[in-house]
Design an enzyme around this catalytic site. Structure first.
Site, short mmCIF file in Angstrom:
data_model
loop_
_atom_site.label_atom_id
_atom_site.label_comp_id
_atom_site.label_asym_id
_atom_site.label_seq_id
_atom_site.Cartn_x
_atom_site.Cartn_y
_atom_site.Cartn_z
N ASN A 1 -9.58 1.68 10.42
CA ASN A 1 -8.66 1.25 11.84
C ASN A 1 -8.99 1.56 12.79
O ASN A 1 -8.88 1.63 13.76
CB ASN A 1 -6.70 1.66 10.82
CG ASN A 1 -5.90 1.21 12.24
OD1 ASN A 1 -6.14 1.42 13.12
ND2 ASN A 1 -4.52 2.71 11.82
N THR A 2 -8.60 3.53 12.39
CA THR A 2 -9.25 4.53 13.40
C THR A 2 -10.67 4.16 14.55
O THR A 2 -10.72 3.85 15.67
CB THR A 2 -9.48 5.47 13.53
OG1 THR A 2 -8.05 5.96 12.77
CG2 THR A 2 -8.59 6.43 14.46
N GLY B 1 -7.86 9.37 10.58
CA GLY B 1 -7.92 8.87 12.15
C GLY B 1 -9.24 10.29 12.08
O GLY B 1 -9.20 11.19 13.16
N LYS C 1 0.41 -0.99 0.08
CA LYS C 1 0.13 0.42 -0.40
C LYS C 1 0.55 1.49 0.27
O LYS C 1 1.57 1.20 1.19
CB LYS C 1 -0.91 0.01 1.08
CG LYS C 1 -1.99 1.36 1.50
CD LYS C 1 -2.73 1.36 2.40
CE LYS C 1 -2.72 1.82 3.17
NZ LYS C 1 -3.50 2.87 4.10
N ALA D 1 -9.87 5.50 5.24
CA ALA D 1 -9.87 6.78 5.49
C ALA D 1 -10.60 6.94 6.28
O ALA D 1 -11.59 7.54 5.28
CB ALA D 1 -7.91 7.62 5.30
N GLY D 2 -10.82 7.71 7.88
CA GLY D 2 -12.03 8.55 8.05
C GLY D 2 -13.00 7.82 8.00
O GLY D 2 -14.30 8.56 8.73
#
Lengths: 350, 260
Positions: free
Chosen positions: B206-207, B158, B97, B184-185
């Protein structure tokens, strides 16, 4: 425009600067719990449930400065020493055996005893053991930073100590450190040469802490705006007693320290906050929840203090308040719900 | 018919990709993978500590998972390429990635440098998954450069701000042939479902999971939302109407006047 010019040109009504002032003001003190919740949430989103660990390695305590608040200053009768490359390797072997992969190397300010060439030689030894090497030494020229970055250094820690120029002048009566601007502009010189991480700070206790934290926050923002590729972080070191008779000019309570950390975290959500073992274990255990992202462990402020015995204790710069080993700090972090991160870099140019 | 997701030369059944950098315990990553059925896991090479058994995150990732090392920390194409090569040499396989992030304030990627790295690494046989700012032209160029997929961001890393870039991602999904994986996000399962309903091929989170009160439960919720969104997409979502309408208000006069 240098940071000093930037501050001089800052309009009084600047909304961003006023936000930081408001976050640091005594009025917000009554909202500390609410600030803490916000800071914690911001930190979790940006850094996750992780805390990066590192340890300092004192290479030399020869010094030509006369910082009136410092136990290493020139003229103070402490034992002076400097590690040989063999001793550096011995320290490195010990530290890396604890699992740490991030190291911060420190010296006093002495071109004669710890010139860039000496630091370069030390870095070459340390490259074998660590994935990230940061320096906390006297401010260097462009060339000095270039040399050390090429040798393998990827981080710079440099505290302005005190942003108030008059107090700075009073506290640094002699030696190269008298040059306020050379120090203030050093992080930019390092950034221009391609440093990856910058860590700045003011020594809390030398001047009114809200003002000092205001300029620290502004300085970090200024650097982040100009060098977005650099990972910024801030330290919040409090004055520690040392052998001399210097008394802090400003009391900074635990509550004040917490307030400073929270304000900086909310003002700069993506900037790291570093916490050293100047603070005791109980406070450190609690601060991990409030915005701190990096901590030292298994620290000593003595030259070669990780491996030397006996005489090394005579070279201590100041006493630390948290002498826990790497394993103990790791255990504390896990209990608090954080992953201790021992390795978080790969220097591809090595 | 079984809905198989072909990516990077592999057949995947799960469309949930997991990021690993923010968990309170490395061992939690294994629990989350098992609970969610995720088959692709991304790990930053900068975090891999192969010298230590206890500290090496790879030891917590089930063998059947596909590892997708990422180039976190790279500020330009050259650094990303170097990290990718080191990752392959370290035994992380050839899925990479690409993250080229010259901006630590918002963690937004550099599409131009990402494209350069994609060209080089695709030519070297890597399965390249570039993280990108949603941009159709850049996505087409990445496709032409040999990317295995594109990974447009839903919102800054994040931020948990949700699927903010949906209008552009929708266009990318319609226009390019390689898989579109939103990365993301994404802060909630419902937002992951929305990505999938739109036709995205997968979602990486992830976050939202690592900072949840119960990461394992949240991972399961994401997996189910992603599955539900995918099923909705495959089933042909009905068009939305917000208000009832008279059947033909503008042309009805034709009928009434006998001119129809």
């Amino acid at each position: 425009m240098s940071f000093l010019e930037y501050c001089k040109n800052l309009p009084e009504s600047d909304p961003d600067a006023n936000r930081l002032r408001m976050l640091l003001s005594p009025k917000t003190d009554e909202n500390l719990e609410e600030m803490a919740r916000t800071a914690r949430e911001i930190t979790l989103r940006n850094f996750g449930r992780t805390i990066q660990l590192y340890t300092p390695m004192y290479l030399s305590n020869y010094c030509e400065n006369e910082c009136v608040y410092c136990g290493f200053r020139s003229g103070v009768k402490v034992k002076r020493s400097k590690l040989s490359l063999e001793e550096v390797e011995k320290e490195a072997q010990y530290i890396s055996s604890t699992g740490l992969k991030h190291i911060l190397i420190l010296t006093g300010e002495s071109e004669k005893h710890s010139p860039v060439s000496y630091l370069e030689d030390c870095v070459k030894v340390l490259n074998k053991y660590f994935c990230s090497i940061a320096i906390e030494v006297y401010p260097l020229t462009d060339e000095g930073y270039r040399t050390l970055i090429n040798a393998g250094v990827d981080g710079l820690t440099l505290y302005q100590e005190v942003y108030d120029q008059h107090i700075y002048s009073d506290l640094h009566p002699a030696g190269p450190k008298r040059d306020y601007l050379f120090r203030l502009n050093a992080p930019e010189r390092a950034a221009e040469q391609g440093i990856r991480t910058l860590n700045i700070g003011a020594l809390l206790g030398l001047a009114e802490w809200r003002e000092e934290m205001f300029f620290t926050g502004l300085h970090a923002k200024y650097l982040q705006d100009r060098y977005p590729e650099v990972e910024m972080s801030i330290s919040v070191p409090r004055m520690k007693p040392f052998g001399g008779d210097f008394k802090p000019l400003c009391e900074v309570s635990d509550r004040d320290l917490v307030h400073a950390i929270l304000a900086l975290r909310i003002y700069l959500p993506r900037v790291g906050i570093t916490l050293s073992t100047r603070e005791d274990s109980l406070l450190r255990n609690n601060l991990v929840h409030l915005g701190v992202t990096k901590m030292s462990a298994d620290t000593t402020t003595a030259v070669g203090g990780h491996t030397a015995t006996g005489e090394a204790s005579e070279t201590v710069q100041f006493g630390i308040s948290d002498d826990r080993s790497v394993d103990e700090v790791k255990a504390m972090l896990r209990e608090s719900g954080f992953q201790p991160v021992l390795k978080d870099w790969i220097n591809t140019s090595k | 018919m079984k809905d198989i997701f072909n990516a990077g030369g592999k057949e995947l059944t799960s469309r949930f990709f997991l990021g690993t950098g923010k968990f309170s315990e490395k061992s939690l990553v294994g629990d989350v993978i098992r609970a969610s059925g995720a088959e692709v896991v991304t790990v930053a090479l900068r975090r891999i500590d192969s010298g230590s058994k206890e500290e090496n995150i790879l030891n917590y990732i089930p063998e059947e998972c596909t590892l997708m090392a990422n180039t976190s920390g790279a500020r330009n194409a050259e650094e990303a390429v170097r990290i990718a090569r080191l990752a392959r040499a370290a035994g992380c396989g050839d899925w990479i990635k690409i993250e080229v992030i010259p901006d630590n304030k918002y963690l937004l990627p550099d599409n131009a440098e990402t494209l350069k790295a994609t060209e080089i690494l695709s030519a070297e046989g890597f399965k390249v998954f570039p993280y990108m700012n949603p941009d159709l032209v850049a996505a087409r160029k990445l496709e032409d450069a040999g990317a295995a997929a594109v990974m447009p961001l839903g919102a800054p890393i994040g931020s948990n701000r949700g699927f903010r870039t949906k209008e552009i991602v929708r266009i990318i999904v319609q226009e390019i042939k390689i898989p579109v994986i939103v990365d993301a996000g994404i802060g909630r399962p419902s937002e992951a479902a929305e990505c999938m309903e739109m036709g995205c091929s997968a979602v990486l989170a992830n976050t939202a999971i690592s900072t949840a009160g119960d990461p394992v439960g949240m991972a399961r919720a994401f997996a189910q939302a992603i599955e539900a969104g995918r099923l909705a997409y495959l089933s042909g979502k009905p068009a939305r109407e917000f208000t009832a309408r008279a059947s033909s208000p503008l042309t009805g006069f034709l009928r009434n006047s006998g001119r129809d």
